[in-house]
Design an enzyme around this catalytic site. Structure first.
Site, PDB file in Angstrom:
ATOM      1  N   GLU A   1     111.924  65.771  40.398  1.00 54.06           N
ATOM      2  CA  GLU A   1     111.359  66.442  41.566  1.00 54.06           C
ATOM      3  C   GLU A   1     110.829  65.481  42.629  1.00 54.06           C
ATOM      4  OE1 GLU A   1     112.052  69.324  41.986  1.00 54.06           O
ATOM      5  OE2 GLU A   1     111.397  70.771  40.475  1.00 54.06           O
TER       6      GLU A   1
ATOM      7  N   ASP B   1      94.110  89.880  52.408  1.00 52.19           N
ATOM      8  CA  ASP B   1      95.415  89.232  52.316  1.00 52.19           C
ATOM      9  C   ASP B   1      95.410  88.418  51.028  1.00 52.19           C
ATOM     10  OD1 ASP B   1      97.941  88.028  53.139  1.00 52.19           O
ATOM     11  OD2 ASP B   1      96.742  86.239  53.531  1.00 52.19           O
TER      12      ASP B   1
END
Length: 741
Positions: A462, A428
Site C-alpha cells: 500500500e 451528519d
C-alpha cells in the site's frame, strides 16, 4: 411571502435581489414589505431581516430595477446592489459609539465634580449633549421618523422617545425655566452611549452569509481541457456547452457534470456526499463538477452546465433556505407597537387632567401649566423604554460571551433564543459523529502469519498508492513501529487495487475482484462479506497468489459522540443520523452512539428534504454538520450547528460554530440558550416592573392624598434603576459558565 397587486399572466416578470441598510428590527422589514405591497407592478416580495436582503419579483412592463430600489428609499431605507462589508458597518457603529463616549465621559466628570457654577455647567452640558444627541443619536431619530411614517413603531421609536424626554426637558428647563436648575443632559448622552455599545457589537457579530456562497462558487474549476477535432485546448470552464468533450487528468477538479466516455478513475466526491472514501468510476459512470479526479485519466461528455449543475443547485438551495427564514420578531418589537402609543397617551392624559381639572390641588409655588408639564415629562422619563430595549441585547451579549469562552460561537443574537426551543438534532455522520477519515480497525492474517508480519506485507504494497485506504494501512504500520519493505514493478489498477513484487513474489492489495483467482476459499470470502455487512471496508492481501489475510477499515467514531447523544436524550431532545454512506455502515455507527433514527445513502437534496420532513411534523430542528454537502441542510434547519474543523462553507452557513470541534458543545449551546432566554424573560419583568409601579406615581396619583409627587429628576433615577436591574441581571449569566460542564 407578500403578494402585490395582480397583473396579467402574459406580462414579463423579472427578479431582483438587493441588500438593505437601516433595518433594526422586524418592524423595519414589515414597513418595507408594506411599501412594496402598495406599489403597482410588484408580484412577490420577501424581505429577509437576518440577511438584510430583499427578494422581489416585478412586472418589467410597469417597473424597472431602479424604480424597485427606489421603493425601498421611499420607505426610509437604503437599497444597494453591492453590500457594504460587515467591517465597514462595524466601523460606522464604532465611530458613533466612541464619539458619544468621548463626550459623555467629560459630561459625567463635570457634573459630578461641580468645578463650574450650575449655570455654566448646564450650558457646557447642553453643547456636549446636543452633539451626542444629533451625531450619535441621529440614526435613531431617522429610523423613528420613517417607522412612524410607515405607521409602525420599531425600537428606534422607543429609543428616540427615551433620549428625547431627558434631552428636550433639559433644553426647556435651561432656556425657559431656570438656567441654574438641575438638568438631565448627561442622562440623555449616557443612554445613547450605552445603547450604542449594543449596536456596535451587533454590527460586528452579524453572520457573513455571503461568504458561504462565495466559498461554494470558488469550488468551480476555472479552466477545462476541451477536445475539439482531436486536439486538446485549455479554455475557460464558463464557455463549455452541453455535448462538449472534456479531458480530466489525475489531481484535477472536474469542470462539468457529465458522463465518462473513456477511461476509469477514483473520484473524491466528499464535497458532494461528505464521505472520505473515493468512488470508483468507469466508462458510463456519471461525474459531478467540482469533485476531484484522483487516479486515472478520464474523458467526460458534458451533460449539464451553468445553473443546471449539482453545485449550482446546492448554491441555490442555500440561498432559498436562508431567504425563506422568517424575519426575527422580537418580543420587544411586538410590545412597542402598543407600549409607545400607550405611554404617549398616558402622558397627554396626565397633562390634561392636571391642567384642566381645577379641583386638583397643586403646589402653591408652582404654575399649573409648569406643574402639569413636569408631571407629563416625569411620566415620559420614567416610562423610558431603555430597559425594554436593553432586555434582549444585554442578555444576548453576555450569553454569547459565555459561549465564546467555552468555544461556542453564536453568529446571530437570535440563535441564543431559538436554540433553546429545539425538539430534535440531526447529525451528519462523516466528520461529525465520526473522525472523517478511514482507519484500520482489524487485521485478520492466516494462521501461518503473525499480525505484525501480515501488517508489514500489507503496508509494503500500500505504500505505493496514494489512495486514502492505502494511506490508512501505511499509517497503521508506522504507528505500530513496523518497517516497510521495498517493492518493485508497482502498478495501481483503478477500481481494483495495487499489484507489485516483494522479494520476487507477487503481492496484491485490493478488493475481491483483484484477488479472486488467488486461491480464495469460500470460508475467507464469507468472513469478509460478514465484515462488510457490519459496515466495515475490507482489503484482501495476497502474497505469491495465496491469500495472506484481510484488513478492515472504517471511519472511526469520535470519543465524545456517544456522550453527546446521551446528554441530548437526557435533556428530552430527539436525535437522528443522516449519512451519504451505505445503510449498514450508517446503522452501525448510529447503534454505537445510541441514535435510533437513521437516514442513509442521501444526497444534499435529500438532506434538506429530511430537515423539512421533521419540520413538517411541527418540530424545531437543529442540524449538526461539517461539510459542503451539509450547507443546504444547515441553512434550512431552524438552527444550523457547524463543526469548527469543518469546511468554511459549513461554518459560514451554520448559526452556531463549535470552535473546539467538541460534540458535547451541542448540548451546552442548547442549555446556554435556555438560560439566556430565561434571563431575557426576567429582564422583561424588571423592565416593566418599574413602569407599572412608577408610572401612576409619576402621574401624581399619590399627590392629592399624600403630597407625594415624582419630579422628573427622580423619575430619571427610577428609569436608570430599571436599566441597571436589567444589565445587572444579564451579567449574572456569567456565573452560568461554570455550570457548562
Amino acid at each position: 411571502m407578500i403578494k402585490g397587486k395582480e397583473h396579467k399572466d402574459n406580462q414579463e416578470v423579472s427578479e431582483v435581489s438587493f441588500n438593505i441598510e437601516g433595518m433594526s428590527c422586524a418592524n423595519c422589514a414589515l414597513a418595507i414589505e408594506k411599501a412594496f405591497n402598495k406599489a403597482d407592478g410588484i408580484k412577490h416580495t420577501s424581505i429577509n431581516l437576518p440577511l438584510e436582503k430583499g427578494f422581489i419579483q416585478y412586472d418589467k412592463s410597469i417597473l424597472d430595477e431602479e424604480e424597485v430600489l427606489d421603493i425601498v428609499t421611499q420607505a426610509g431605507y437604503t437599497a444597494l446592489k453591492e453590500k457594504e462589508s460587515d467591517s465597514d458597518v462595524a466601523k460606522k457603529e464604532k465611530f458613533r459609539f466612541l464619539f458619544a463616549l468621548c463626550l459623555t465621559v467629560p459630561m459625567v466628570i463635570i457634573m459630578q465634580s461641580k468645578v463650574f457654577s450650575m449655570v455654566w455647567t448646564n450650558y457646557i452640558m447642553f453643547i456636549l449633549a446636543t452633539l451626542v444627541q444629533f451625531v450619535s443619536g441621529r440614526a435613531f431619530y431617522e429610523g423613528a421618523y420613517y417607522s412612524l411614517k410607515n405607521r409602525t413603531a420599531n425600537m428606534d421609536v422607543l429609543i428616540s422617545l427615551g433620549i428625547s424626554a431627558a434631552y428636550f426637558y433639559s433644553v426647556f428647563s435651561l432656556f425657559f425655566l431656570d438656567a441654574a436648575k438641575h438638568t438631565f443632559f448627561d442622562s440623555s448622552a449616557m443612554l445613547i452611549t450605552f445603547i450604542m455599545i449594543g449596536k456596535m457589537l451587533e454590527a460586528r457579530a452579524k453572520g457573513k452569509t455571503s461568504l458561504a456562497l462565495k466559498n461554494l462558487l470558488a469550488l468551480n474549476a476555472d479552466t477545462a481541457r476541451i477536445i475539439r477535432e482531436g486536439k486538446e485546448e485549455i479554455v475557460a470552464a464558463s464557455i463549455i456547452e452541453i455535448g462538449d468533450i472534456v479531458k480530466v487528468l489525475p489531481g484535477e477538479s472536474i469542470p462539468v457534470d457529465g458522463k465518462i466516455i473513456e477511461g476509469s478513475s477514483t473520484i473524491d466526491e466528499s464535497m458532494l456526499t461528505g464521505e472520505p472514501l473515493p468512488v470508483e468510476k468507469a466508462k458510463g459512470s456519471t461525474v459531478t463538477g467540482a469533485t476531484i479526479n484522483q487516479s486515472g485519466v478520464i474523458t467526460v461528455k458534458t451533460l449539464k452546465v451553468g445553473n443546471d449543475t449539482v453545485l449550482a443547485n446546492i448554491i441555490k438551495m442555500v440561498e432559498d433556505a436562508q431567504a425563506d427564514k422568517a424575519p426575527i420578531q422580537r418580543l420587544a418589537d411586538t410590545i412597542s407597537n402598543y407600549f409607545v402609543p400607550a405611554v404617549v397617551l398616558a402622558s397627554i392624559v396626565t397633562f390634561c387632567i392636571w391642567y384642566f381639572y381645577a379641583d386638583l390641588t397643586i403646589p402653591q409655588e408652582t404654575d399649573r401649566f409648569l406643574f402639569s408639564f413636569e408631571v407629563m415629562i416625569a411620566v415620559l422619563v420614567i416610562a423610558c423604554p431603555c430597559a425594554l430595549g436593553l432586555a434582549t441585547p444585554t442578555a444576548i451579549m453576555v450569553g454569547s460571551g459565555v459561549g465564546l469562552n467555552r468555544g461556542i460561537l453564536f453568529k446571530k443574537g437570535s440563535v441564543l433564543e431559538n436554540i433553546s426551543k429545539l425538539d430534535i438534532v440531526l447529525f451528519d455522520k462523516t466528520g461529525t459523529i465520526t473522525k472523517g477519515k478511514p482507519e484500520v480497525t482489524g487485521t485478520y492474517p492466516i494462521p501461518d502469519l503473525t499480525e505484525e508480519e501480515f501488517l508489514k506485507i500489507a503496508a509494503s504494497a500500500e505504500v505505493n498508492s496514494s489512495h486514502p485506504l492505502a494511506i490508512a494501512v501505511v499509517n497503521k504500520a508506522k504507528a505500530s513501529g513496523i518497517s516497510i519493505e521495498k517493492t518493485i514493478d508497482s502498478k495501481e489498477i483503478s477500481g481494483f487495487g495495487i499489484k507489485c513484487t516483494l522479494n520476487g513474489q507477487s503481492l496484491k492489495a485490493g478488493n475481491y475482484k483483484l484477488v479472486k483467482d488467488d486461491m480464495l476459499n469460500k470460508k475467507i470470502n464469507d468472513f469478509a462479506l460478514k465484515l462488510t455487512d457490519l459496515g466495515e471496508t475490507t482489503i484482501y492481501i495476497s502474497l505469491d497468489r495465496k491469500i495472506a489475510g484481510i484488513l478492515t477499515l472504517s471511519d472511526v467514531i469520535k470519543s465524545d459522540s456517544k456522550e453527546a447523544v446521551q446528554m441530548l436524550h437526557k435533556s428530552g431532545i430527539k436525535t437522528a443520523l443522516i449519512s451519504g454512506d451505505n445503510y449498514m455502515a450508517a446503522k452501525a455507527v448510529a447503534a454505537e452512539v445510541g441514535i435510533e433514527d437513521v437516514e442513509a445513502e442521501v444526497l444534499p437534496e435529500d438532506k434538506i428534504n429530511i430537515v423539512k420532513k421533521w419540520q413538517g411534523q411541527g418540530l424545531k430542528v437543529g442540524m449538526v454538520g461539517d461539510g459542503i454537502n451539509d450547507a443546504p441542510a444547515l441553512a434550512q434547519a431552524d438552527i444550523g450547528i457547524a463543526i469548527g474543523s469543518g469546511t468554511d462553507v459549513a461554518k459560514e452557513t451554520g448559526d452556531v460554530v463549535l470552535i473546539k470541534n467538541n460534540l458535547l458543545d451541542v448540548d451546552r449551546s442548547i442549555r446556554l440558550g435556555k438560560k439566556t432566554l430565561q434571563t431575557i424573560k426576567l429582564n422583561f419583568f424588571w423592565a416593566f416592573f418599574y413602569n407599572l409601579l412608577m408610572i401612576p406615581i409619576a402621574a401624581g396619583i399619590l399627590y392629592p392624598s399624600y403630597g407625594i409627587v415624582l419630579k422628573p429628576e427622580f423619575a430619571s433615577i427610577a428609569m436608570w434603576l430599571s436599566s441597571l436591574s436589567v444589565v445587572g441581571n444579564s451579567l449574572l449569566l456569567k456565573r452560568y459558565e461554570k455550570k457548562l460542564n
